[in-house]
Every structure is written in C-alpha cells, then in structure tokens.
Scaffold this motif. Structure first.
Motif, PDB file in Angstrom:
ATOM      1  N   LEU A  43       0.808  -1.223   0.000  1.00  0.00           N
ATOM      2  CA  LEU A  43       0.000   0.000   0.000  1.00  0.00           C
ATOM      3  C   LEU A  43       0.841   1.273   0.000  1.00  0.00           C
ATOM      4  CD1 LEU A  43      -3.069   0.741   0.128  1.00  0.00           C
ATOM      5  CD2 LEU A  43      -2.705   1.193   2.540  1.00  0.00           C
ATOM      6  N   LEU A  44       1.906   1.316   0.786  1.00  0.00           N
ATOM      7  CA  LEU A  44       2.701   2.546   0.893  1.00  0.00           C
ATOM      8  C   LEU A  44       3.340   2.927  -0.427  1.00  0.00           C
ATOM      9  CD1 LEU A  44       4.114   4.827   2.493  1.00  0.00           C
ATOM     10  CD2 LEU A  44       5.933   3.195   3.009  1.00  0.00           C
ATOM     11  N   SER A  45       4.143   2.035  -0.977  1.00  0.00           N
ATOM     12  CA  SER A  45       4.922   2.390  -2.165  1.00  0.00           C
ATOM     13  C   SER A  45       4.047   2.567  -3.401  1.00  0.00           C
ATOM     14  CB  SER A  45       5.986   1.321  -2.426  1.00  0.00           C
ATOM     15  OG  SER A  45       5.387   0.031  -2.516  1.00  0.00           O
ATOM     16  N   GLY A  46       3.077   1.669  -3.582  1.00  0.00           N
ATOM     17  CA  GLY A  46       2.298   1.720  -4.813  1.00  0.00           C
ATOM     18  C   GLY A  46       1.145   2.695  -4.797  1.00  0.00           C
ATOM     19  N   TYR A  47       0.644   2.987  -3.597  1.00  0.00           N
ATOM     20  CA  TYR A  47      -0.555   3.827  -3.539  1.00  0.00           C
ATOM     21  C   TYR A  47      -0.351   5.136  -2.787  1.00  0.00           C
ATOM     22  CZ  TYR A  47      -5.182   5.515  -2.308  1.00  0.00           C
ATOM     23  OH  TYR A  47      -6.265   6.324  -2.123  1.00  0.00           O
ATOM     24  N   LEU A  48       0.009   5.068  -1.496  1.00  0.00           N
ATOM     25  CA  LEU A  48       0.052   6.285  -0.690  1.00  0.00           C
ATOM     26  C   LEU A  48       1.073   7.294  -1.193  1.00  0.00           C
ATOM     27  CD1 LEU A  48      -0.336   4.856   2.923  1.00  0.00           C
ATOM     28  CD2 LEU A  48      -2.040   6.042   1.544  1.00  0.00           C
ATOM     29  N   LEU A  49       2.284   6.823  -1.531  1.00  0.00           N
ATOM     30  CA  LEU A  49       3.320   7.747  -1.990  1.00  0.00           C
ATOM     31  C   LEU A  49       3.171   8.098  -3.461  1.00  0.00           C
ATOM     32  CD1 LEU A  49       6.450   6.249  -0.187  1.00  0.00           C
ATOM     33  CD2 LEU A  49       5.133   8.284   0.451  1.00  0.00           C
ATOM     34  N   ASN A  50       2.460   7.272  -4.192  1.00  0.00           N
ATOM     35  CA  ASN A  50       2.355   7.446  -5.635  1.00  0.00           C
ATOM     36  C   ASN A  50       1.027   8.113  -5.994  1.00  0.00           C
ATOM     37  OD1 ASN A  50       2.392   7.214  -8.403  1.00  0.00           O
ATOM     38  ND2 ASN A  50       2.721   5.021  -8.443  1.00  0.00           N
ATOM     39  N   SER A  51      -0.037   7.323  -6.049  1.00  0.00           N
ATOM     40  CA  SER A  51      -1.326   7.842  -6.502  1.00  0.00           C
ATOM     41  C   SER A  51      -1.894   8.915  -5.577  1.00  0.00           C
ATOM     42  CB  SER A  51      -2.324   6.686  -6.618  1.00  0.00           C
ATOM     43  OG  SER A  51      -1.859   5.739  -7.546  1.00  0.00           O
ATOM     44  N   GLN A  52      -1.803   8.669  -4.255  1.00  0.00           N
ATOM     45  CA  GLN A  52      -2.402   9.611  -3.310  1.00  0.00           C
ATOM     46  C   GLN A  52      -1.409  10.700  -2.896  1.00  0.00           C
ATOM     47  OE1 GLN A  52      -5.156   7.970  -0.304  1.00  0.00           O
ATOM     48  NE2 GLN A  52      -3.999   9.112   1.219  1.00  0.00           N
ATOM     49  N   GLY A  53      -0.134  10.534  -3.207  1.00  0.00           N
ATOM     50  CA  GLY A  53       0.876  11.483  -2.768  1.00  0.00           C
ATOM     51  C   GLY A  53       1.436  12.338  -3.885  1.00  0.00           C
ATOM     52  N   ASP A  54       2.498  11.856  -4.506  1.00  0.00           N
ATOM     53  CA  ASP A  54       3.206  12.659  -5.503  1.00  0.00           C
ATOM     54  C   ASP A  54       2.324  13.117  -6.658  1.00  0.00           C
ATOM     55  OD1 ASP A  54       5.606  12.796  -4.236  1.00  0.00           O
ATOM     56  OD2 ASP A  54       6.530  11.143  -5.317  1.00  0.00           O
ATOM     57  N   ARG A  55       1.490  12.229  -7.166  1.00  0.00           N
ATOM     58  CA  ARG A  55       0.678  12.618  -8.333  1.00  0.00           C
ATOM     59  C   ARG A  55      -0.292  13.736  -8.002  1.00  0.00           C
ATOM     60  NH1 ARG A  55      -0.836   6.900 -11.383  1.00  0.00           N
ATOM     61  NH2 ARG A  55       1.318   6.267 -11.802  1.00  0.00           N
ATOM     62  N   MET A  56      -0.897  13.664  -6.812  1.00  0.00           N
ATOM     63  CA  MET A  56      -1.873  14.691  -6.431  1.00  0.00           C
ATOM     64  C   MET A  56      -1.188  16.024  -6.141  1.00  0.00           C
ATOM     65  SD  MET A  56      -4.706  13.118  -6.797  1.00  0.00           S
ATOM     66  CE  MET A  56      -3.834  12.317  -8.151  1.00  0.00           C
TER      67      MET A  56
END
Length: 307
Positions: free
Chosen positions: A153-166
């Motif tokens: 969840l952290l690497s693929g979602y929280l830092l990526n989709s929900q983090g850097d991209r937003m």
C-alpha cells in the motif's frame, strides 16, 4: 478503488494558490511506528488465536475503527466472520493483510467471465511470498506486518497515486521526513512494544513529542483521511447522468471488463442508499474508474463529454 486522492488533489491546489510550493508531510509515520489499525487488529487476532474458545478476547476488537459508521467489529456474526478470515495463515508474513485482500477480491464477482479467467490464473498469495526476505519468518510479527504494508500500500498507492501525483498535479513538492533512511533504520530496530503499547499506536513517537505539539493532537484517537465513496455518485435515487451513461448495459458490454447484470444490481443498491460496506464501495469506485479510463484512453472520448 479509493476516493481519497480527489480531495488531496483539491488540497494541493489550495496550497499552490496560497503561494506555497513545498510542503512537509507526516506520511510514513504510521508505517514505521505502527500507527495503523491493521497492525492493532492483527495483534488482537493473534491474541485471540491463542485461546480460540474465549468469548472475552474477541470483544477487544470493538475498540477498533470507532470512526466507522458501519464498523465490522460491532456487527455481530458478520464481524466475527470478517476478523476470522485468513486465520489459517497466522504463521505467514502476510497474515495481517488477508482480511483486506479478501474484501478487495470480492470485487471479482463483477468481472465478465473473460476477465475472471484472465485474473484468476495470475493472482495468489504465493506471488507475495516470492517478494519477501527469506528470513522474514524469524521477525517479530509487527515487523512482518509493517514490511508487507510498506511494500504494497505505501509504495504503490500512498506515496504514488495519493501522494506525488496529487501534489505535482498542482506543482507542489511533497517532502517526507519520516522516509529518511536513518529514521526508518532507527524505527526498524525499535522493539514492537514501544511502537504499540497495548493498543496505543505510535507510542514512542507520541511520547517523544510531549511538550512539542499540543496534547489535544498528540493524544487524540487515530483517524484516517477519508472521502465519500459511492454516495457521491447518486442523486434523487438514481446515478448522476455520466455515471448512468458509463455503467449502462451497452457501455459495459462494449468495454467487456464487467458483467452488466452484476453491475446493474450494484447500481440499484447505490440508488437505494444500500452500498455501505467496504467491498461494495471499492467495487463501485473501481468499476467507475475503469470505465472512465476505458472511455477516455481506449475509446478516445474527451473529458469534456462527461462534464
């Protein structure tokens, strides 16, 4: 499958409009210091497993998820069924995550026959085991839970989709102090009892902040960043027009990913305000997101056609 990125994108826009270009975020503190309810849940489930006939130990689960209106821990037989998922994997490093993965997997019932066939041959817990360190079985259970969480969840979602991209959608750069390798190495060597003291999550981190941040923040209950799910997409007892168009029987058959009859039943539940559980909400958001991607990037419709 989740809607939290949408308000985070709006938040990053507000930050940019306020003339800030860089922000510090506390992301990752939960992963490295044991802040998530999933870690406490796994701890309680292991505690219950030692005395499976106890009727008192499972009651501790009711202390979890007080912020959820439809809390599985407070729902009798359903709660018991939910928390007993995956007990056969109690010695496996992914034990803590099996209830979540099982809930997500229920979305498969909405796939078309072709899609089910394509997915079922490729997904299994053994694929997770191949990604884990060979000696992980000797680690403390909490450390195992944290490792799997960090690498899924952290690497693929929280830092990526929900983090850097937003953030970068509005040219805002996020900085993550808890991702500093020295902080993570230090946290990895802290005994589990200092991360979760009984059921007090992030114990050592909160202790270290005494006098530095207000107690009203330091001692408040953990509550995740949430956003409305399926309720956002229905009005007056029916789907909003673009949802109705995307999830029509014709659109679903053309795309080929989902079973129109199954999706139709889910739409009826949504129209009647009966999509209340994790599984149905994730399925709805996943189906709608997939159909948007298909229309915009496979079939080449413009975003403007859905305004």
């Amino acid at each position: 499958l989740r809607t939290a990125p949408a308000p985070l994108m709006l938040l990053s826009r507000h930050v940019r409009e306020s003339d800030y270009k860089v922000v510090l975020t506390g992301e990752v503190a939960d992963e490295v210091f044991g802040g998530y309810d999933i870690f406490k849940e796994a701890k309680i489930r292991r505690f219950c497993h030692r005395y499976p006939d106890s009727t008192l130990r499972p009651l501790i689960l009711k202390k979890l998820y007080p912020y959820l209106k439809y809390n599985p821990a407070a729902s009798g037989d359903f709660g018991k069924q939910f928390f007993q998922q995956g007990m056969e994997y109690i010695d496996q490093p992914f034990f803590a995550h099996v209830p979540r993965w099982s809930t997500t997997r229920r979305s498969w019932r909405f796939f078309s026959a072709e899609m089910k066939s394509a997915v079922e041959s490729k997904v299994g817990y053994e694929s997770i085991l191949r990604l884990l360190p060979k000696d992980i079985g000797r680690w403390d259970p909490l450390n195992r839970d944290q490792y799997v969480e960090n690498h899924t969840l952290l690497s693929g979602y929280l830092l990526n989709s929900q983090g850097d991209r937003m953030a970068m959608a509005n040219s805002v750069e996020g900085r993550f102090p808890f991702l500093d390798h020295r902080v993570m190495e230090f946290a990895a060597n802290i005994p589990a009892r200092y991360k979760i003291r009984i059921l007090n999550e992030k114990f050592i981190l909160k202790k270290s902040m005494a006098g530095l941040i207000p107690d009203s923040i330091r001692k408040r209950s953990k509550q995740p960043y949430r956003a409305p799910d399926s309720l956002s997409f229905f009005s007056g007892g029916k789907p909003v027009p673009y949802v109705q168009e995307l999830l029509s029987e014709e659109s679903l058959r053309t795309a080929g990913y989902f079973n129109p009859a199954a999706v139709g039943k889910l739409l009826n539940k949504g129209a009647n305000g009966r999509i209340i559980g994790f599984a149905d909400n994730m399925a709805f958001v996943g189906i709608l997101s997939t159909m948007l991607l298909d229309k915009m990037f496979i079939q080449g419709y413009s975003a403007a056609s859905f305004e």
